[in-house]
Design a protein around this motif. Structure first.
Motif, PDB file in Angstrom:
ATOM      1  N   PHE A 132       0.738  -1.152   0.010  1.00  0.00           N
ATOM      2  CA  PHE A 132       0.162   0.056  -0.217  1.00  0.00           C
ATOM      3  C   PHE A 132       0.865   1.283  -0.161  1.00  0.00           C
ATOM      4  O   PHE A 132       1.366   1.540   1.142  1.00  0.00           O
ATOM      5  CB  PHE A 132      -0.914   0.128   1.253  1.00  0.00           C
ATOM      6  CG  PHE A 132      -1.907  -0.855   1.524  1.00  0.00           C
ATOM      7  CD1 PHE A 132      -3.075  -1.344   0.671  1.00  0.00           C
ATOM      8  CD2 PHE A 132      -1.391  -2.129   2.376  1.00  0.00           C
ATOM      9  CE1 PHE A 132      -3.703  -2.334   0.798  1.00  0.00           C
ATOM     10  CE2 PHE A 132      -2.254  -3.102   2.562  1.00  0.00           C
ATOM     11  CZ  PHE A 132      -3.648  -3.041   1.689  1.00  0.00           C
ATOM     12  N   SER A 134      -0.277   4.197  -0.767  1.00  0.00           N
ATOM     13  CA  SER A 134      -1.006   5.300  -0.240  1.00  0.00           C
ATOM     14  C   SER A 134      -0.964   5.515   0.942  1.00  0.00           C
ATOM     15  O   SER A 134      -1.548   6.543   1.423  1.00  0.00           O
ATOM     16  CB  SER A 134      -2.307   5.252  -1.052  1.00  0.00           C
ATOM     17  OG  SER A 134      -2.873   4.117  -0.549  1.00  0.00           O
ATOM     18  N   TYR A 135      -0.819   4.566   2.024  1.00  0.00           N
ATOM     19  CA  TYR A 135      -0.918   4.637   3.382  1.00  0.00           C
ATOM     20  C   TYR A 135       0.631   4.822   3.941  1.00  0.00           C
ATOM     21  O   TYR A 135       1.241   3.768   4.312  1.00  0.00           O
ATOM     22  CB  TYR A 135      -1.777   3.403   3.902  1.00  0.00           C
ATOM     23  CG  TYR A 135      -2.950   2.945   3.379  1.00  0.00           C
ATOM     24  CD1 TYR A 135      -3.990   4.032   3.391  1.00  0.00           C
ATOM     25  CD2 TYR A 135      -3.104   1.751   2.844  1.00  0.00           C
ATOM     26  CE1 TYR A 135      -5.241   3.959   2.893  1.00  0.00           C
ATOM     27  CE2 TYR A 135      -4.476   1.476   2.546  1.00  0.00           C
ATOM     28  CZ  TYR A 135      -5.433   2.242   2.335  1.00  0.00           C
ATOM     29  OH  TYR A 135      -6.842   2.272   1.853  1.00  0.00           O
ATOM     30  N   CYS A 138       2.228   5.077   8.880  1.00  0.00           N
ATOM     31  CA  CYS A 138       1.272   4.105   9.405  1.00  0.00           C
ATOM     32  C   CYS A 138       1.825   4.001  11.111  1.00  0.00           C
ATOM     33  O   CYS A 138       2.940   3.630  11.334  1.00  0.00           O
ATOM     34  CB  CYS A 138       1.299   2.858   9.035  1.00  0.00           C
ATOM     35  SG  CYS A 138       0.481   1.769   9.889  1.00  0.00           S
ATOM     36  N   SER A 149     -10.670  -7.734   7.177  1.00  0.00           N
ATOM     37  CA  SER A 149     -10.370  -6.559   7.027  1.00  0.00           C
ATOM     38  C   SER A 149      -8.879  -6.089   7.953  1.00  0.00           C
ATOM     39  O   SER A 149      -8.655  -6.663   8.894  1.00  0.00           O
ATOM     40  CB  SER A 149     -11.490  -5.599   7.662  1.00  0.00           C
ATOM     41  OG  SER A 149     -12.614  -5.807   6.968  1.00  0.00           O
ATOM     42  N   ALA A 151      -7.251  -2.496   9.622  1.00  0.00           N
ATOM     43  CA  ALA A 151      -7.055  -1.204   9.954  1.00  0.00           C
ATOM     44  C   ALA A 151      -5.882  -0.718  10.190  1.00  0.00           C
ATOM     45  O   ALA A 151      -4.934  -1.230  10.689  1.00  0.00           O
ATOM     46  CB  ALA A 151      -7.899  -0.995  11.263  1.00  0.00           C
ATOM     47  N   GLN A 154      -3.283   6.595  10.552  1.00  0.00           N
ATOM     48  CA  GLN A 154      -2.147   7.457  10.673  1.00  0.00           C
ATOM     49  C   GLN A 154      -2.365   8.589  11.696  1.00  0.00           C
ATOM     50  O   GLN A 154      -3.409   9.065  11.912  1.00  0.00           O
ATOM     51  CB  GLN A 154      -2.296   8.316   9.206  1.00  0.00           C
ATOM     52  CG  GLN A 154      -2.023   7.474   8.130  1.00  0.00           C
ATOM     53  CD  GLN A 154      -1.967   7.968   6.719  1.00  0.00           C
ATOM     54  OE1 GLN A 154      -2.964   8.832   6.768  1.00  0.00           O
ATOM     55  NE2 GLN A 154      -1.371   7.892   5.775  1.00  0.00           N
ATOM     56  N   ARG A 161      -5.893   9.813  11.067  1.00  0.00           N
ATOM     57  CA  ARG A 161      -6.986   9.150   9.851  1.00  0.00           C
ATOM     58  C   ARG A 161      -6.767   7.652  10.217  1.00  0.00           C
ATOM     59  O   ARG A 161      -5.869   7.117  10.700  1.00  0.00           O
ATOM     60  CB  ARG A 161      -6.815   9.182   8.469  1.00  0.00           C
ATOM     61  CG  ARG A 161      -6.949  10.635   8.001  1.00  0.00           C
ATOM     62  CD  ARG A 161      -6.950  10.807   6.608  1.00  0.00           C
ATOM     63  NE  ARG A 161      -7.233  12.090   6.116  1.00  0.00           N
ATOM     64  CZ  ARG A 161      -7.193  12.559   4.939  1.00  0.00           C
ATOM     65  NH1 ARG A 161      -6.577  11.806   4.101  1.00  0.00           N
ATOM     66  NH2 ARG A 161      -7.554  13.957   4.604  1.00  0.00           N
ATOM     67  N   VAL A 162      -7.922   6.952  10.082  1.00  0.00           N
ATOM     68  CA  VAL A 162      -7.892   5.586  10.182  1.00  0.00           C
ATOM     69  C   VAL A 162      -8.726   4.903   8.992  1.00  0.00           C
ATOM     70  O   VAL A 162      -9.896   5.294   8.411  1.00  0.00           O
ATOM     71  CB  VAL A 162      -8.842   4.822  11.473  1.00  0.00           C
ATOM     72  CG1 VAL A 162      -8.881   3.300  11.335  1.00  0.00           C
ATOM     73  CG2 VAL A 162      -8.087   5.606  12.654  1.00  0.00           C
ATOM     74  N   TYR A 163      -7.946   4.195   8.142  1.00  0.00           N
ATOM     75  CA  TYR A 163      -8.219   3.169   7.051  1.00  0.00           C
ATOM     76  C   TYR A 163      -8.758   2.058   7.242  1.00  0.00           C
ATOM     77  O   TYR A 163      -7.873   1.368   7.723  1.00  0.00           O
ATOM     78  CB  TYR A 163      -7.398   3.412   5.879  1.00  0.00           C
ATOM     79  CG  TYR A 163      -6.933   4.927   5.578  1.00  0.00           C
ATOM     80  CD1 TYR A 163      -7.640   5.698   4.558  1.00  0.00           C
ATOM     81  CD2 TYR A 163      -5.928   5.403   6.123  1.00  0.00           C
ATOM     82  CE1 TYR A 163      -7.373   7.059   4.356  1.00  0.00           C
ATOM     83  CE2 TYR A 163      -5.186   6.680   5.863  1.00  0.00           C
ATOM     84  CZ  TYR A 163      -5.871   7.342   4.887  1.00  0.00           C
ATOM     85  OH  TYR A 163      -5.575   8.715   4.559  1.00  0.00           O
ATOM     86  N   ILE A 164      -9.929   1.419   6.794  1.00  0.00           N
ATOM     87  CA  ILE A 164     -10.430  -0.069   6.677  1.00  0.00           C
ATOM     88  C   ILE A 164     -10.143  -0.485   5.225  1.00  0.00           C
ATOM     89  O   ILE A 164     -10.734   0.122   4.458  1.00  0.00           O
ATOM     90  CB  ILE A 164     -11.622   0.119   7.059  1.00  0.00           C
ATOM     91  CG1 ILE A 164     -11.960   0.641   8.520  1.00  0.00           C
ATOM     92  CG2 ILE A 164     -12.086  -1.586   7.594  1.00  0.00           C
ATOM     93  CD1 ILE A 164     -11.200   0.100   9.876  1.00  0.00           C
ATOM     94  N   HIS A 165      -9.299  -1.404   5.137  1.00  0.00           N
ATOM     95  CA  HIS A 165      -9.021  -2.143   3.867  1.00  0.00           C
ATOM     96  C   HIS A 165      -9.436  -3.489   4.110  1.00  0.00           C
ATOM     97  O   HIS A 165      -9.062  -4.322   4.874  1.00  0.00           O
ATOM     98  CB  HIS A 165      -7.671  -1.845   3.630  1.00  0.00           C
ATOM     99  CG  HIS A 165      -7.309  -2.286   2.349  1.00  0.00           C
ATOM    100  ND1 HIS A 165      -7.584  -1.584   0.847  1.00  0.00           N
ATOM    101  CD2 HIS A 165      -6.739  -3.335   1.786  1.00  0.00           C
ATOM    102  CE1 HIS A 165      -7.180  -2.212   0.090  1.00  0.00           C
ATOM    103  NE2 HIS A 165      -6.808  -3.472   0.379  1.00  0.00           N
TER     104      HIS A 165
END
Length: 168
Positions: A132, A134-135, A138, A149, A151, A154, A161-165
């Protein structure tokens, strides 16, 4: 008999607490507990445990290593020095900021300043299978309970922010 089992479990917990990473990534043995760890040891930055296998993963930014430990036998199963290939061709150590173990124990996620990487842990070897880019930056990684998933958090001074992928 109950006291013997209780004392053994307590000793195991103390031994796991005593797993410090020595500065060379080639040496892969848990060290004896010392009163002053700043002399010869560096501590793990982050760690996570696999739910379905007796494995513990640790990362250390001081020596750029990722280590997988068997917490039942207190042995290091895998030690990998993390490097990034420079455009000039020379590898340079990268400092891991966060690490997470998939509940099955077959996938490891590690976060760095520039990217987040997923590896398969197969036959005592790490094989990178997804990056990744784009992240960045971290600070924390965590797989969901079923492992579907991931999590990615950042935590920068100006950006939180928190992203779920979904990894499947």
């Amino acid at each position: 008999v109950g006291n013997i089992i209780e004392n053994t479990d307590k000793r195991r917990r103390e031994d796991i607490d005593a797993i410090y990473l020595d500065e060379g990534y080639h040496s892969c043995r848990p060290q004896e507990k010392e009163t002053d760890i700043t002399k010869t040891h560096v501590v793990a930055m982050d760690m996570d445990i696999a739910v379905h296998r007796p494995l513990l993963v640790t990362c250390c930014k001081h020596d750029s290593t990722l280590r997988v430990w068997n917490y039942l036998t207190l042995e290091c199963v895998l030690a990998k020095c993390l490097t990034l290939q420079h455009p000039s061709g020379s590898p340079e150590p990268v400092k891991p900021l966060a690490v997470a173990f998939h509940p099955t124990g077959y996938i490891i996620a590690a976060g760095f300043d520039s990217q987040t990487i997923l590896w398969h842990l197969l036959l005592g070897e790490l094989r990178q299978f997804f990056v990744f880019t784009s992240y960045r930056h971290c600070s924390k990684l965590k797989f969901s309970h079923n492992g579907q998933s991931l999590a990615i958090a950042q935590m920068l001074p100006t950006l939180k922010r928190v992203y779920i992928h979904n990894i499947y």
